[in-house]
Enzyme design. Sequence first.
Site, PDB file in Angstrom:
ATOM      1  N   LYS A  88     -44.846  11.969  18.205  1.00 35.41           N
ATOM      2  CA  LYS A  88     -44.185  13.421  18.170  1.00 35.41           C
ATOM      3  C   LYS A  88     -45.104  14.656  17.722  1.00 35.41           C
ATOM      4  CE  LYS A  88     -41.578  13.359  13.802  1.00 35.41           C
ATOM      5  NZ  LYS A  88     -40.394  12.939  13.046  1.00 35.41           N
ATOM      6  N   ASP A  89     -46.007  14.040  17.036  1.00 32.27           N
ATOM      7  CA  ASP A  89     -46.929  15.078  16.576  1.00 32.27           C
ATOM      8  C   ASP A  89     -48.033  15.653  17.694  1.00 32.27           C
ATOM      9  OD1 ASP A  89     -45.685  15.288  14.206  1.00 32.27           O
ATOM     10  OD2 ASP A  89     -47.109  13.907  13.272  1.00 32.27           O
ATOM     11  N   ARG A 110     -35.172  21.422  14.634  1.00 33.11           N
ATOM     12  CA  ARG A 110     -34.295  20.482  15.536  1.00 33.11           C
ATOM     13  C   ARG A 110     -33.511  19.809  14.712  1.00 33.11           C
ATOM     14  NH1 ARG A 110     -34.535  14.975  15.578  1.00 33.11           N
ATOM     15  NH2 ARG A 110     -36.107  15.067  14.430  1.00 33.11           N
ATOM     16  N   ARG A 111     -33.797  19.324  13.516  1.00 33.69           N
ATOM     17  CA  ARG A 111     -32.883  18.595  12.425  1.00 33.69           C
ATOM     18  C   ARG A 111     -31.653  19.648  12.057  1.00 33.69           C
ATOM     19  NH1 ARG A 111     -37.723  15.265  10.024  1.00 33.69           N
ATOM     20  NH2 ARG A 111     -37.455  13.325  11.667  1.00 33.69           N
ATOM     21  N   ARG A 158     -42.100  20.117   2.332  1.00 41.65           N
ATOM     22  CA  ARG A 158     -43.257  19.655   3.112  1.00 41.65           C
ATOM     23  C   ARG A 158     -43.845  18.675   2.171  1.00 41.65           C
ATOM     24  NH1 ARG A 158     -46.638  22.721   5.904  1.00 41.65           N
ATOM     25  NH2 ARG A 158     -47.402  20.686   6.222  1.00 41.65           N
ATOM     26  N   ARG A 188     -42.128  14.059  -0.555  1.00 40.01           N
ATOM     27  CA  ARG A 188     -40.886  14.565  -0.274  1.00 40.01           C
ATOM     28  C   ARG A 188     -39.717  13.663  -1.165  1.00 40.01           C
ATOM     29  NH1 ARG A 188     -40.479  15.940   6.261  1.00 40.01           N
ATOM     30  NH2 ARG A 188     -42.842  16.552   6.232  1.00 40.01           N
ATOM     31  N   CYS A 213     -43.182  20.362  18.590  1.00 35.80           N
ATOM     32  CA  CYS A 213     -41.938  19.279  17.797  1.00 35.80           C
ATOM     33  C   CYS A 213     -41.693  20.345  16.919  1.00 35.80           C
ATOM     34  CB  CYS A 213     -43.346  18.329  17.118  1.00 35.80           C
ATOM     35  SG  CYS A 213     -43.249  18.488  15.298  1.00 35.80           S
TER      36      CYS A 213
HETATM   37  N1  LIG Z   1     -43.849  15.538  11.638  1.00 40.13           N
HETATM   38  C1  LIG Z   1     -44.115  14.714  10.536  1.00 40.13           C
HETATM   39  C2  LIG Z   1     -43.954  13.213  10.998  1.00 40.13           C
HETATM   40  N2  LIG Z   1     -44.514  12.800  11.917  1.00 40.13           N
HETATM   41  C3  LIG Z   1     -44.168  11.284  12.245  1.00 40.13           C
HETATM   42  C4  LIG Z   1     -43.180  11.224  11.221  1.00 40.13           C
HETATM   43  C5  LIG Z   1     -42.718   9.747  11.230  1.00 40.13           C
HETATM   44  C6  LIG Z   1     -42.799   8.704  12.147  1.00 40.13           C
HETATM   45  C7  LIG Z   1     -42.405   8.859  13.633  1.00 40.13           C
HETATM   46  O1  LIG Z   1     -41.597   9.887  13.856  1.00 40.13           O
HETATM   47  O2  LIG Z   1     -43.158   8.327  14.239  1.00 40.13           O
HETATM   48  C8  LIG Z   1     -43.214  12.289  10.554  1.00 40.13           C
HETATM   49  C9  LIG Z   1     -42.121  12.265   9.348  1.00 40.13           C
HETATM   50  C10 LIG Z   1     -40.793  12.657   9.588  1.00 40.13           C
HETATM   51  O3  LIG Z   1     -40.425  13.171  10.622  1.00 40.13           O
HETATM   52  O4  LIG Z   1     -39.858  12.243   8.605  1.00 40.13           O
END
Ligand SMILES: NCc1[nH]cc(CCC(=O)O)c1CC(=O)O
Length: 323
Positions: free
Chosen positions: A89-90, A140-141, A158, A164, A251
């Site tokens: 997702k990153d 998004r959330r 962050r 966190r 993202c």
């Molecule tokens: N952007 C940060 C990030 N990138 C991947 C994950 C978690 C693992 C994943 O989604 O594969 C997270 C942390 C989160 O969103 O809580």
Amino acid sequence: MTSAVSSPPRTIRIGSRKSQLALVQTYWVQEQLQKSYPDITFEVHTMSTQGDKILDVALAKIGDKGLFTKELELGMLNGEIDFAVHSLKDLPTNLPEGLTLAAITERENPADALVVHEKHKDKQIETLPEGAVIGTSSLRRLAQLRHRFPHFTFKDVRGNLITRLAKLDAGEYDALILAAAGLGRLEMSDRIHQILPQDISLHAVGQGALGIECRADDSELISLLKAIEHPQTRDRCLAERAFLRDLEGGCQVPIGVNTEISGEQLTLTGIVASIDGQKLVQDSVTGEANKAEALGTQLAHLLREKGAKEILEEIFAVIQRGS
Ligand SMILES: NCc1[nH]cc(CCC(=O)O)c1CC(=O)O
């Protein structure tokens, strides 16, 4: 002529971010590959990315394109490392010239999870009190939860997962929304208080899966990496990424998805929401899983017709103004 049997064993350098989650993911990939190819040496090289260094600015304000991936990509292009392991997702949907998404690994639960301060341990998201401070750094959330729970207060959070959670436990927040997959990989699933159902939060594109990126001309490595590919996850994630790419979102835009595979059929659901949670467009498409990317594009067009374009233009304008 070269063959896998006669060529000298190769040393393959894997690039990773230094965060605990990134390292767990990278060591997992290393271990899987080492099992498949005992004669090859796989070495892990860590690098800091921009996203690891800038911790005091809301993610939405720095822009997201390649924040967690750029330094690793440069490392591949200049030959320091051979491939990089990313939380899919990153990874931006458009990769730099010369690099390719070589494999996608089996996805963990892609859903978002609610983690609460212990004083709320008898509550669910539906029963948290008015004004509860919810920590999330994802638009998004934020957008989806604001839509459903306008009575909460939302606050940016962050830092890596451990940081966190420490802020939550110290009382800075009443609850956090985090990826279930990240908590699972760090063996902190016991902190998951509630998995958010898809009618509350559609997850991020690629959430819960790992993306392996390497040089597009390294055909030997690309074929080795197929050993850790999970075809169903790949189909689902390619549909999700085509959807996001078509909407030109990274993202850090309020775009959520869900995918399901049944036999040869893939169903992709997508949502685009305004940051205030007031406007929300959602739809689904179903078609052949082996035409995953076409489904993503189809859904993007559908949502654009329903008003997604206006929502996104408004968001980009706000982000650019820096407010
Ligand atoms: N952007 C940060 C990030 N990138 C991947 C994950 C978690 C693992 C994943 O989604 O594969 C997270 C942390 C989160 O969103 O809580």
